[in-house]
Design a protein around this motif. Sequence first.
Motif, PDB file in Angstrom:
ATOM      1  N   ARG A   1      37.643 -25.489  -8.948  1.00 51.30           N
ATOM      2  CA  ARG A   1      37.112 -24.988  -7.740  1.00 51.30           C
ATOM      3  C   ARG A   1      37.121 -25.921  -6.581  1.00 51.30           C
ATOM      4  NH1 ARG A   1      32.202 -21.193  -7.336  1.00 51.30           N
ATOM      5  NH2 ARG A   1      31.452 -21.246  -5.044  1.00 51.30           N
ATOM      6  N   VAL A   2      36.938 -27.225  -6.805  1.00 52.33           N
ATOM      7  CA  VAL A   2      37.145 -27.890  -5.743  1.00 52.33           C
ATOM      8  C   VAL A   2      38.373 -28.333  -5.568  1.00 52.33           C
ATOM      9  CG1 VAL A   2      36.566 -30.580  -5.286  1.00 52.33           C
ATOM     10  CG2 VAL A   2      34.802 -29.453  -6.439  1.00 52.33           C
ATOM     11  N   TYR A   3      39.240 -28.338  -6.055  1.00 55.73           N
ATOM     12  CA  TYR A   3      40.710 -28.705  -5.648  1.00 55.73           C
ATOM     13  C   TYR A   3      41.130 -27.274  -4.969  1.00 55.73           C
ATOM     14  CZ  TYR A   3      45.665 -29.876  -6.069  1.00 55.73           C
ATOM     15  OH  TYR A   3      47.073 -30.193  -5.781  1.00 55.73           O
ATOM     16  N   GLN A   4      41.258 -26.250  -5.417  1.00 56.43           N
ATOM     17  CA  GLN A   4      41.474 -25.142  -4.744  1.00 56.43           C
ATOM     18  C   GLN A   4      40.891 -25.063  -3.402  1.00 56.43           C
ATOM     19  OE1 GLN A   4      41.539 -21.450  -6.641  1.00 56.43           O
ATOM     20  NE2 GLN A   4      42.913 -22.276  -8.406  1.00 56.43           N
ATOM     21  N   THR A   5      39.646 -25.304  -3.209  1.00 56.36           N
ATOM     22  CA  THR A   5      38.942 -25.477  -1.690  1.00 56.36           C
ATOM     23  C   THR A   5      39.504 -26.484  -1.044  1.00 56.36           C
ATOM     24  OG1 THR A   5      36.717 -24.566  -2.806  1.00 56.36           O
ATOM     25  CG2 THR A   5      36.812 -25.769  -0.522  1.00 56.36           C
ATOM     26  N   ARG A   6      39.969 -27.417  -1.590  1.00 53.42           N
ATOM     27  CA  ARG A   6      40.461 -28.691  -0.778  1.00 53.42           C
ATOM     28  C   ARG A   6      41.750 -28.208  -0.356  1.00 53.42           C
ATOM     29  NH1 ARG A   6      45.520 -31.075  -1.569  1.00 53.42           N
ATOM     30  NH2 ARG A   6      45.573 -33.294  -0.539  1.00 53.42           N
ATOM     31  N   ASN A   7      42.655 -27.635  -1.046  1.00 52.55           N
ATOM     32  CA  ASN A   7      43.960 -27.060  -0.623  1.00 52.55           C
ATOM     33  C   ASN A   7      43.747 -26.124   0.335  1.00 52.55           C
ATOM     34  OD1 ASN A   7      45.239 -28.500  -2.492  1.00 52.55           O
ATOM     35  ND2 ASN A   7      45.676 -26.981  -4.041  1.00 52.55           N
ATOM     36  N   SER A   8      42.657 -25.056   0.424  1.00 46.94           N
ATOM     37  CA  SER A   8      42.807 -24.190   1.470  1.00 46.94           C
ATOM     38  C   SER A   8      42.473 -24.792   2.793  1.00 46.94           C
ATOM     39  CB  SER A   8      41.501 -23.175   1.077  1.00 46.94           C
ATOM     40  OG  SER A   8      41.917 -22.467  -0.182  1.00 46.94           O
ATOM     41  N   LEU A   9      41.706 -25.832   2.886  1.00 44.57           N
ATOM     42  CA  LEU A   9      41.386 -26.527   4.070  1.00 44.57           C
ATOM     43  C   LEU A   9      42.686 -27.306   4.400  1.00 44.57           C
ATOM     44  CD1 LEU A   9      37.920 -28.280   3.215  1.00 44.57           C
ATOM     45  CD2 LEU A   9      38.570 -25.952   4.023  1.00 44.57           C
ATOM     46  N   VAL A  10      43.489 -27.937   3.519  1.00 43.85           N
ATOM     47  CA  VAL A  10      44.688 -28.873   4.292  1.00 43.85           C
ATOM     48  C   VAL A  10      45.885 -27.994   4.262  1.00 43.85           C
ATOM     49  CG1 VAL A  10      43.622 -30.835   3.340  1.00 43.85           C
ATOM     50  CG2 VAL A  10      45.402 -29.763   1.789  1.00 43.85           C
ATOM     51  N   HIS A  11      46.130 -26.814   3.720  1.00 46.81           N
ATOM     52  CA  HIS A  11      47.280 -25.830   3.594  1.00 46.81           C
ATOM     53  C   HIS A  11      47.206 -24.899   4.672  1.00 46.81           C
ATOM     54  CE1 HIS A  11      49.255 -28.969   0.849  1.00 46.81           C
ATOM     55  NE2 HIS A  11      48.339 -28.704   0.030  1.00 46.81           N
ATOM     56  N   ALA A  12      47.657 -24.757   5.542  1.00 48.16           N
ATOM     57  CA  ALA A  12      47.365 -23.472   6.549  1.00 48.16           C
ATOM     58  C   ALA A  12      48.498 -22.528   6.626  1.00 48.16           C
ATOM     59  CB  ALA A  12      46.862 -23.882   7.963  1.00 48.16           C
ATOM     60  N   LYS A  13      49.597 -22.636   5.764  1.00 46.40           N
ATOM     61  CA  LYS A  13      50.688 -21.751   5.940  1.00 46.40           C
ATOM     62  C   LYS A  13      50.482 -20.424   5.752  1.00 46.40           C
ATOM     63  CE  LYS A  13      52.948 -23.970   2.747  1.00 46.40           C
ATOM     64  NZ  LYS A  13      53.948 -24.316   1.846  1.00 46.40           N
ATOM     65  N   ASP A  14      50.999 -19.652   6.680  1.00 45.14           N
ATOM     66  CA  ASP A  14      50.780 -18.110   6.708  1.00 45.14           C
ATOM     67  C   ASP A  14      51.448 -17.571   5.321  1.00 45.14           C
ATOM     68  OD1 ASP A  14      49.721 -15.551   7.484  1.00 45.14           O
ATOM     69  OD2 ASP A  14      51.244 -15.129   9.005  1.00 45.14           O
ATOM     70  N   GLY A  15      50.627 -16.498   4.710  1.00 42.68           N
ATOM     71  CA  GLY A  15      51.303 -16.042   3.598  1.00 42.68           C
ATOM     72  C   GLY A  15      50.010 -15.238   2.749  1.00 42.68           C
ATOM     73  N   ALA A  16      50.448 -14.939   1.507  1.00 41.89           N
ATOM     74  CA  ALA A  16      49.497 -13.917   0.491  1.00 41.89           C
ATOM     75  C   ALA A  16      48.424 -14.760   0.129  1.00 41.89           C
ATOM     76  CB  ALA A  16      50.152 -13.543  -0.368  1.00 41.89           C
ATOM     77  N   ARG A  17      48.362 -16.098  -0.034  1.00 46.08           N
ATOM     78  CA  ARG A  17      47.564 -16.984  -0.506  1.00 46.08           C
ATOM     79  C   ARG A  17      45.991 -17.127   0.615  1.00 46.08           C
ATOM     80  NH1 ARG A  17      47.406 -20.514  -4.582  1.00 46.08           N
ATOM     81  NH2 ARG A  17      49.280 -20.759  -5.867  1.00 46.08           N
ATOM     82  N   PRO A  18      44.841 -17.062  -0.073  1.00 44.68           N
ATOM     83  CA  PRO A  18      43.636 -17.023   0.876  1.00 44.68           C
ATOM     84  C   PRO A  18      43.834 -18.383   1.584  1.00 44.68           C
ATOM     85  CG  PRO A  18      43.060 -16.617  -1.330  1.00 44.68           C
ATOM     86  CD  PRO A  18      44.416 -16.923  -1.400  1.00 44.68           C
ATOM     87  N   LYS A  19      43.242 -18.524   2.719  1.00 41.05           N
ATOM     88  CA  LYS A  19      43.223 -19.558   3.595  1.00 41.05           C
ATOM     89  C   LYS A  19      42.051 -19.750   4.253  1.00 41.05           C
ATOM     90  CE  LYS A  19      46.189 -17.987   7.470  1.00 41.05           C
ATOM     91  NZ  LYS A  19      47.299 -18.247   8.166  1.00 41.05           N
ATOM     92  N   TYR A  20      41.526 -20.846   4.743  1.00 39.46           N
ATOM     93  CA  TYR A  20      40.424 -21.230   5.439  1.00 39.46           C
ATOM     94  C   TYR A  20      40.675 -21.138   6.994  1.00 39.46           C
ATOM     95  CZ  TYR A  20      37.263 -24.464   7.691  1.00 39.46           C
ATOM     96  OH  TYR A  20      36.125 -24.923   8.713  1.00 39.46           O
TER      97      TYR A  20
END
Length: 439
Positions: free
Chosen positions: A389-408
Amino acid sequence: MTPQEKHVAEITHEESIDALKKVLSIDAWTENHLILEKALNLDPQTQVSRLDIADLKEATRNLNEANRENPAQLKWNTRCEYLIVRNGSIGPMGILPQDLASSDEMGLKYSIGRPSLDFSLNLLLQAQDVSPSSRRAPYYIQSARRRLRERRVLGYVEPPPTESEVSLGIILGEVMPLMTLRIESTRPRAEFKETAEAFLFELAFNYDVSFRVATDIDHLSGVGRVRRRGRAADAAMDAPRMTYNSDLVHHYQLAVSAESPMLQYLSYYHIAEHFFEKVFNDDFVEQVRRKIADPAFSLKRSKDIQAVIRLVTSNQRRVRDEGGVDEQRALALVLESFVSIDRLLDDLRAHDPDLIDYYKTSSPSFSENVPVNLEGDRAADIKAALAKRVYQTRNSLVHAKDGARPKYFPFVDDAELSKEIPLLRFCAEQVIIAHGKVM
């Protein structure tokens, strides 16, 4: 659907007066005036003990015509009012421009300032079950009460020596610790949000003063910011008995002082990240050692040697693919080595016990669905889920590429992100303490 079609239940005049009682000491009211229990000092020459009620009636009518589903926003067909929040609080505010407040060619007029009576009244109406003495009232109500108390005249004889009819809207605007952006249009508009953000962008571009539109009233109260649970309330703070890693302390201090939930989260994450390479390499060495120490292993069998080679090769491949250590695995190892789930639960219960159920059933919308049952039976499973959970949340903050994955989305998702901060902060605190050295 128009704002009028979307408005919620109609407000009565009596309900508006009851809402005002959450901040004003109203002794009585007549058809034309509110009578205050204690007069207010507006300046050394002006005292007020009664307020004209006409503007309150108008504000009630306005709210009944507005879209007021979100307490941070009021919308009509040709105007709106948004709660805005300053980004950061360092340095002087500066002078807000007056000459950029209107746009004739677009038929729009902008203004920033104290909230209107409509907006203040709506906030008071939204605050449910708040008695005049409640200490659990929203912070803007507590702040208004405090400012009004400071203005009360003590020991006056009714009527006060001097009195002036002063607008209820002016008084509430002065005591409410809020700022709003108002937009007026010469023609009906379905949405004002884009024009509001465009204005705030140009304000920042030209004047280096940054505001954002609040998506909810929670933006004002520091949701997720962990306040110390009064550990020193019963006694003075003890002198330190340990010293701590300076790098970790600096990250922790940055997180505690940061206004941005994103910066808070990443600063706490850096505390765990500090040990990723060490715990990952130590774990790999231990795996090789166990492989060799296993009684089934023999230096004389080629297949046993090849199994060790495969283990090393597999590890190297993961490191190469990750561009370094396997971060999620390394995070799980940090939690396994330095974090006690029992202590984490105690900290969460002291801060906000509802968060424990929230983590069990919910995940941030900008991350994958990773619930964590902190009250589960197996600590290893809990820490594995927590690391994910922590790692995926961190990834959402630092990776902002447009695409299918959820992003912050900055600011938009801050309320959700703020709920994740206590979870990571209390883990980071344990990591710091685990590496402290007794004096």
